[in-house]
Design a protein around this motif. Structure first.
Motif, PDB file in Angstrom:
ATOM      1  N   LEU A 103     -52.034  89.382  -5.073  1.00  0.00           N
ATOM      2  CA  LEU A 103     -52.698  88.108  -5.338  1.00  0.00           C
ATOM      3  C   LEU A 103     -54.152  88.366  -5.682  1.00  0.00           C
ATOM      4  CD1 LEU A 103     -53.110  84.946  -5.126  1.00  0.00           C
ATOM      5  CD2 LEU A 103     -53.758  85.390  -2.744  1.00  0.00           C
ATOM      6  N   SER A 104     -54.629  87.710  -6.736  1.00  0.00           N
ATOM      7  CA  SER A 104     -56.036  87.762  -7.099  1.00  0.00           C
ATOM      8  C   SER A 104     -56.467  86.366  -7.532  1.00  0.00           C
ATOM      9  CB  SER A 104     -56.270  88.763  -8.238  1.00  0.00           C
ATOM     10  OG  SER A 104     -57.636  88.781  -8.620  1.00  0.00           O
ATOM     11  N   CYS A 105     -57.599  85.908  -7.003  1.00  0.00           N
ATOM     12  CA  CYS A 105     -58.110  84.596  -7.376  1.00  0.00           C
ATOM     13  C   CYS A 105     -59.559  84.460  -6.911  1.00  0.00           C
ATOM     14  CB  CYS A 105     -57.248  83.481  -6.774  1.00  0.00           C
ATOM     15  SG  CYS A 105     -57.334  83.377  -4.975  1.00  0.00           S
ATOM     16  N   LYS A 106     -60.126  83.275  -7.123  1.00  0.00           N
ATOM     17  CA  LYS A 106     -61.448  82.931  -6.615  1.00  0.00           C
ATOM     18  C   LYS A 106     -61.316  81.683  -5.759  1.00  0.00           C
ATOM     19  CE  LYS A 106     -64.239  84.790 -10.470  1.00  0.00           C
ATOM     20  NZ  LYS A 106     -65.055  85.725  -9.651  1.00  0.00           N
ATOM     21  N   ASP A 107     -62.165  81.606  -4.711  1.00  0.00           N
ATOM     22  CA  ASP A 107     -62.128  80.420  -3.871  1.00  0.00           C
ATOM     23  C   ASP A 107     -63.187  79.420  -4.315  1.00  0.00           C
ATOM     24  OD1 ASP A 107     -64.540  81.381  -2.950  1.00  0.00           O
ATOM     25  OD2 ASP A 107     -63.806  81.934  -0.961  1.00  0.00           O
TER      26      ASP A 107
END
Length: 211
Positions: A103-107
């Protein structure tokens, strides 16, 4: 020309019967052409499948400055459910493989979030799904070995601080009789009870739970 009953009859070469040897050669040529076309078509299909796989899921690169998302999971007979807790996730990338998930993302604060989990056992990536909500990223992971309990989510015995069992949804299903549709209904209930906003995931591809 031939005479028949006193009349002159012209014999046309086009009306002559084709020689059996020529007919056989003609048929062999058609078969060879058809086989070549079928081989070319198979090659094109395989190339297309490979290209689509490459385009569909680009490689996820771990950011230099990143932190893991708090992760809750629980086990069921056919599926494992994982919830990555991320506030207003964006730029979400999820790569579900046969042996692990990335999983890769930005908060909401633009922090780089990165989780990589090597599964306890193999899964069916094609039958697994993900859904992004306002506060979580939900994964439904299909087990290869059904009715086999997972004592932990990771293959590694070490348990990181960010990985927790979702005891609110955990249960000892090994001694239960209900299967299939009951599991489906439990999953729907869980989604409906979540405090996240947004629509629940489409359930059309979970019909096989009733098998």
């Amino acid at each position: 020309m031939e005479r028949a009953g006193g009349e002159v009859v012209c014999s046309s070469p086009a009306a002559d019967t084709v020689h059996p040897k020529n007919r056989a050669l003609h048929s062999d040529s058609h078969r060879h052409t058809l086989s070549s076309l079928q081989a070319d078509l198979s090659s094109i299909k395989e190339t297309t499948r490979t290209t689509l796989r490459e385009v569909k899921m680009p490689k996820i690169v771990r950011p230099e400055n990143c932190q893991p998302a708090r992760t809750l999971w629980y086990d069921r007979k056919k599926y494992v459910t994982i919830n990555f807790v991320v506030q207003n996730p964006k730029d979400v990338q999820v790569d579900i493989q046969d042996t692990k998930v990335i999983l890769s993302c930005k908060d909401v604060d633009d922090n780089n979030i990165y989780n990589e989990i090597e599964f306890y056992d193999k899964v069916f990536k094609a039958d697994s799904r993900e859904k992004v909500f306002d506060r979580t990223i939900n994964l439904l992971i299909r087990k290869v070995k059904e009715n086999v309990a997972w004592p932990r989510l990771q293959k590694d015995l070490a348990n990181p601080a960010w990985l927790l069992v979702d005891f609110d949804n955990w249960r000892d299903w090994e001694h239960e009789e209900e299967e299939g549709m009951a599991e489906y209904e439990d999953f729907v209930d869980m989604l409906n009870e979540m405090k996240n906003k947004g629509e629940p995931p489409a359930m059309d591809d979970l019909d096989d739970l009733s098998d």
